[in-house]
Every structure is written in structure tokens, then in C-alpha cells.
Design an enzyme around this catalytic site. Sequence first.
Site, PDB file in Angstrom:
ATOM      1  N   GLU A  85       8.424  -3.363  15.165  1.00 35.68           N
ATOM      2  CA  GLU A  85       9.062  -2.149  14.633  1.00 35.68           C
ATOM      3  C   GLU A  85      10.581  -2.197  14.822  1.00 35.68           C
ATOM      4  O   GLU A  85      11.084  -2.364  15.940  1.00 35.68           O
ATOM      5  CB  GLU A  85       8.475  -0.903  15.309  1.00 35.68           C
ATOM      6  CG  GLU A  85       8.907   0.375  14.622  1.00 35.68           C
ATOM      7  CD  GLU A  85       8.218   1.609  15.202  1.00 35.68           C
ATOM      8  OE1 GLU A  85       7.035   1.520  15.588  1.00 35.68           O
ATOM      9  OE2 GLU A  85       8.868   2.665  15.258  1.00 35.68           O
ATOM     10  N   LYS A 280       2.974   8.102  21.239  1.00 36.19           N
ATOM     11  CA  LYS A 280       3.111   6.857  20.463  1.00 36.19           C
ATOM     12  C   LYS A 280       4.484   6.245  20.714  1.00 36.19           C
ATOM     13  O   LYS A 280       4.639   5.037  20.862  1.00 36.19           O
ATOM     14  CB  LYS A 280       2.892   7.145  18.977  1.00 36.19           C
ATOM     15  CG  LYS A 280       2.805   5.920  18.093  1.00 36.19           C
ATOM     16  CD  LYS A 280       4.145   5.412  17.624  1.00 36.19           C
ATOM     17  CE  LYS A 280       3.981   4.214  16.692  1.00 36.19           C
ATOM     18  NZ  LYS A 280       5.263   3.604  16.336  1.00 36.19           N
ATOM     19  N   ASP A 296      -3.247  -7.110  28.410  1.00 41.87           N
ATOM     20  CA  ASP A 296      -4.184  -6.642  27.390  1.00 41.87           C
ATOM     21  C   ASP A 296      -3.743  -5.253  26.915  1.00 41.87           C
ATOM     22  O   ASP A 296      -4.028  -4.244  27.571  1.00 41.87           O
ATOM     23  CB  ASP A 296      -5.587  -6.612  28.029  1.00 41.87           C
ATOM     24  CG  ASP A 296      -6.658  -6.135  27.092  1.00 41.87           C
ATOM     25  OD1 ASP A 296      -6.337  -5.542  26.043  1.00 41.87           O
ATOM     26  OD2 ASP A 296      -7.844  -6.341  27.422  1.00 41.87           O
ATOM     27  N   HIS A 393      16.804   4.993  12.624  1.00 46.56           N
ATOM     28  CA  HIS A 393      15.649   4.215  12.182  1.00 46.56           C
ATOM     29  C   HIS A 393      15.967   3.463  10.885  1.00 46.56           C
ATOM     30  O   HIS A 393      15.696   2.274  10.760  1.00 46.56           O
ATOM     31  CB  HIS A 393      14.465   5.158  11.972  1.00 46.56           C
ATOM     32  CG  HIS A 393      13.190   4.444  11.715  1.00 46.56           C
ATOM     33  ND1 HIS A 393      12.473   3.840  12.728  1.00 46.56           N
ATOM     34  CD2 HIS A 393      12.521   4.206  10.577  1.00 46.56           C
ATOM     35  CE1 HIS A 393      11.411   3.278  12.212  1.00 46.56           C
ATOM     36  NE2 HIS A 393      11.415   3.477  10.902  1.00 46.56           N
TER      37      HIS A 393
HETATM   38  C1  MEV Z   1       8.204   5.995  15.999  1.00 47.85           C
HETATM   39  O1  MEV Z   1       7.645   4.740  16.169  1.00 47.85           O
HETATM   40  C2  MEV Z   1       8.090   6.793  17.281  1.00 47.85           C
HETATM   41  C3  MEV Z   1       8.549   8.244  17.183  1.00 47.85           C
HETATM   42  O2  MEV Z   1       7.857   8.934  16.155  1.00 47.85           O
HETATM   43  C4  MEV Z   1       8.245   8.878  18.519  1.00 47.85           C
HETATM   44  C5  MEV Z   1       8.457  10.375  18.574  1.00 47.85           C
HETATM   45  O3  MEV Z   1       8.347  11.036  17.557  1.00 47.85           O
HETATM   46  O4  MEV Z   1       8.691  10.862  19.697  1.00 47.85           O
HETATM   47  C6  MEV Z   1      10.009   8.331  16.854  1.00 47.85           C
END
Ligand code: MEV
Length: 438
Positions: A85, A280, A296, A393
Site C-alpha cells: 500500500e 485496519k 504469521d 494518499h
Molecule cells: C487505509 O489503509 C487506512 C485508513 O483508512 C485508516 C483509518 O481510516 O484510520 C486511513
Amino acid sequence: MSKIISGFSKYSKSEKINWLVNTYFSNPDDARVILEQYLHSNEKLQQLHDEFIENTVSNYFLPLGVAPNFLINGKTYAIPMAIEESSVVAAASKAAKFWLDRGGFKTKVISTKKIGQVHFMYRGNAQRLHAYFKSIKTQLFADTDALTANMKKRGGGILDIELRDKTDALANYYQLHVTFETLDAMGANFINSCLEQFAKTLKNEALNFKGFTEEEHHIDIVMSILSNYVPECVVRAEVSCPVADLQEKEGVSGVEFAEKFVQAVTIAEIEPYRAVTHNKGIMNGVDAVVLATGNDFRAIEAGVHAYAAKDGAYSSLSHAKIEDGVFRFWVDLPLALGTVGGLTGLHPLVKFALELLGKPSAKELMQIVAVAGLAQNFAALRSLTTTGIQQGHMKMHLMNILNQFEASNKEKTKLSSYFKDTTVTHSAVAEALNDLRR
Ligand code: MEV
């Protein structure tokens, strides 16, 4: 050509590739080139990969990045991260730099217990089963002596064996619930071998136990397996600083930043839809280091998300507060990691990653991984509550878009500089590239 095959695993690698490309691809030669260009020219290395799993036909590469400048408990680290990513390593590096000037990260291993269970069925009186368990408990330990000798020498081993009655949830269902200390090993093989021995002893000794009725002598073992849920193998990573120190050259004040940040964390604590995405973001950092160090990541993912739901609703793994003018942000993560065994001594890049980290113990690696998770979460929330996530991003994603359009190196250089002060969108990149090519 039939798409079903028997004896595939016995084929040589080139036979496997031939069969695959001729059976499933309209242009077999192109497909073959894709597979073959990722096969390693170093035969020894390729053989290692071929032997990791069955039916290897190529290698699947991920970028290995490094996020430098992490200050953890006063020691500096450059953290290896294997991830595809775009913005993750950049975000980690930025967070590391931010906290480098504010005291760095503090970590603490809270506990290191791992768990395994023998699941079995017993159709009889519960008290007599407890009496039987009591009578064989010493033997359960003794029968694993050969398996545990080395681990014991190093200070680990089996901590306790409990009999658990689960008949309220499922008729006749009981468990041996076992806790282990596996030191620097993740311990899956050690735990599973011990459990399978417990299962044998449990079943066999029941045949001779005088306190049982005829029917009670027959214990049915269902399965013996470690649990990837490790709520007692937990590490905390934390950052803190006076609220005023959060103020950067430009932008919002320290107080405003801290208050909004805490609100964002609180939302993730109470709202599962947000909590999943929030967590995430934490796992962006965690998984990348887990993967780079040969651990793992599926086990870690499963365990961490179960932990996030431990109080009955899925919630944030991290927490934040402002107290007496001090901002605190921390995460507790259950991480069963190893720095010996498994891939750690085999995969050259894993060996590299572990050496880069100063050959950490499993406890030290738990702390580094938790820091990577917290740093990632900090970077995400910082963007989300200030500029929005897309700015950073999309800047990082620019190269992916340019590659989709097969931009040359010259075009990439020109457009990278153009998009320094311009919002990156797919269509804006397409347009800029068209203009350039016109
Ligand atoms: C993207 O990989 C992760 C985010 O969505 C985490 C979040 O929203 O806190 C930017």
C-alpha cells in the site's frame, strides 16, 4: 483440455507451468513469461522457496521498505515493512519523526502467555471427570517431559493445565485449557505437540480410571490445537507529550489538534463501522512488520480482531486522552510472535529484517510491532482530522497512476514536480500526462 488434474504436485516445475498456461490462458507464452520472470536466478534461493510450500510456480514479490527514526524506549530503530500500500511506509516514517522530537515511543510487555486446547467429549458425571483430571494432572505434565525439556531449560514450558466444562454451550463438551510460555518462539509446533500428547494421555488413562462407570471410560478427543486468541500475550505502545507540543509550524493549535484526535479515537471506541477501519490502519503497520520478520500475519490478524471484540462489541484497539494538559495515545495488542524457529532462520530477507532490528527477542519484537501499529494509527488520524486522508494518499498513489498510463521516467519526474502543489486525482493525472504528450 480438462481443467482437472491428478498428481499435479508430482510434476516438475516446468511441467506444472506448462499445464497451467496451456489450460487456463488464451496466450500461454505471455503467462509463462510472467511466471518465469519472477523465478529467482539463484538456484539455492529458488529451491528454498520451492520447499516452503507445495506447487510453487513462481515467486510473489512485495516491496520491502524501511521506516527510520523510530525512538523506542530510548533506542533508535529503522523498521522493516513488507507492504504494497502506497502511503504506509511514508506515514510510519512521518509519525516516527514527529515523535522523535517529543520523547519517542514507550512500550511495555504486559504478559506473554499462550494458549492451547484439547477439545473432547465426555458423556458422564462432571464431578467424576474432575476427579479423574486431578488424578492424571501430574502425569499429563510428565508425559510431555521429552517435548518440553529444551523449552524448560531456557525458562519456558507448560504453565498450567485446566479442565473446563463447556457443557452449557454444547452437550458433553469439555476442554483441557493449557497455558504456555514459549519465550522467543511463536511456539505453534511446541504447543501443538504438547497438546497431542495430552490428548493421548487423557484418552488412554481414562480406560483404567477406577472412579469411572463403564460408559465414562470412553473419552472422545475431537481435536488438539493452539489458540490464536492470545489475550494474555499483550504489549502496550504509547506516546505522550504536553498538548502545546503538538502544535506544528503551520496548522491547528495543539489543543485543537488533541481534542479532535481524541474525538476521532472515541468514535472508533463506540462505533464498530469506524472501529474496523481505524483498526485496519493499525494493522497496516502491524502486518507489514510481522510479514517482514517472517511471522504469521494471519494468526496475528485473527487474534487482534478477536481482542478488539473482547468486551462484546467490536471496538478501537487504541485509546487517547488529555489529562492535566498532557496528550496520551496508546494501543494494547495481543501479539504472539517469534524470533527463532519458523521462517526466521531460513528466509534471507527475514534474517536481514531481524538483524536490522538488532536481533530482537520475541518480547522486543512485540514492542516494535506495536509501535509500528500505533505510529500508523497516529499518522492516519492526524491526516483524517486535519487535511483529510486523500491528500497524502493520492500523492503516494501518483506513481501507481503514472505506471498505469505507462509514463516514462522523464514524464514521471515532470509530473511529480507538477503535482507537488496540485491535487492528485486520476483524471487530473490523465489530463496532465496528455498535455505533456501533446
Ligand atoms: C487505509 O489503509 C487506512 C485508513 O483508512 C485508516 C483509518 O481510516 O484510520 C486511513
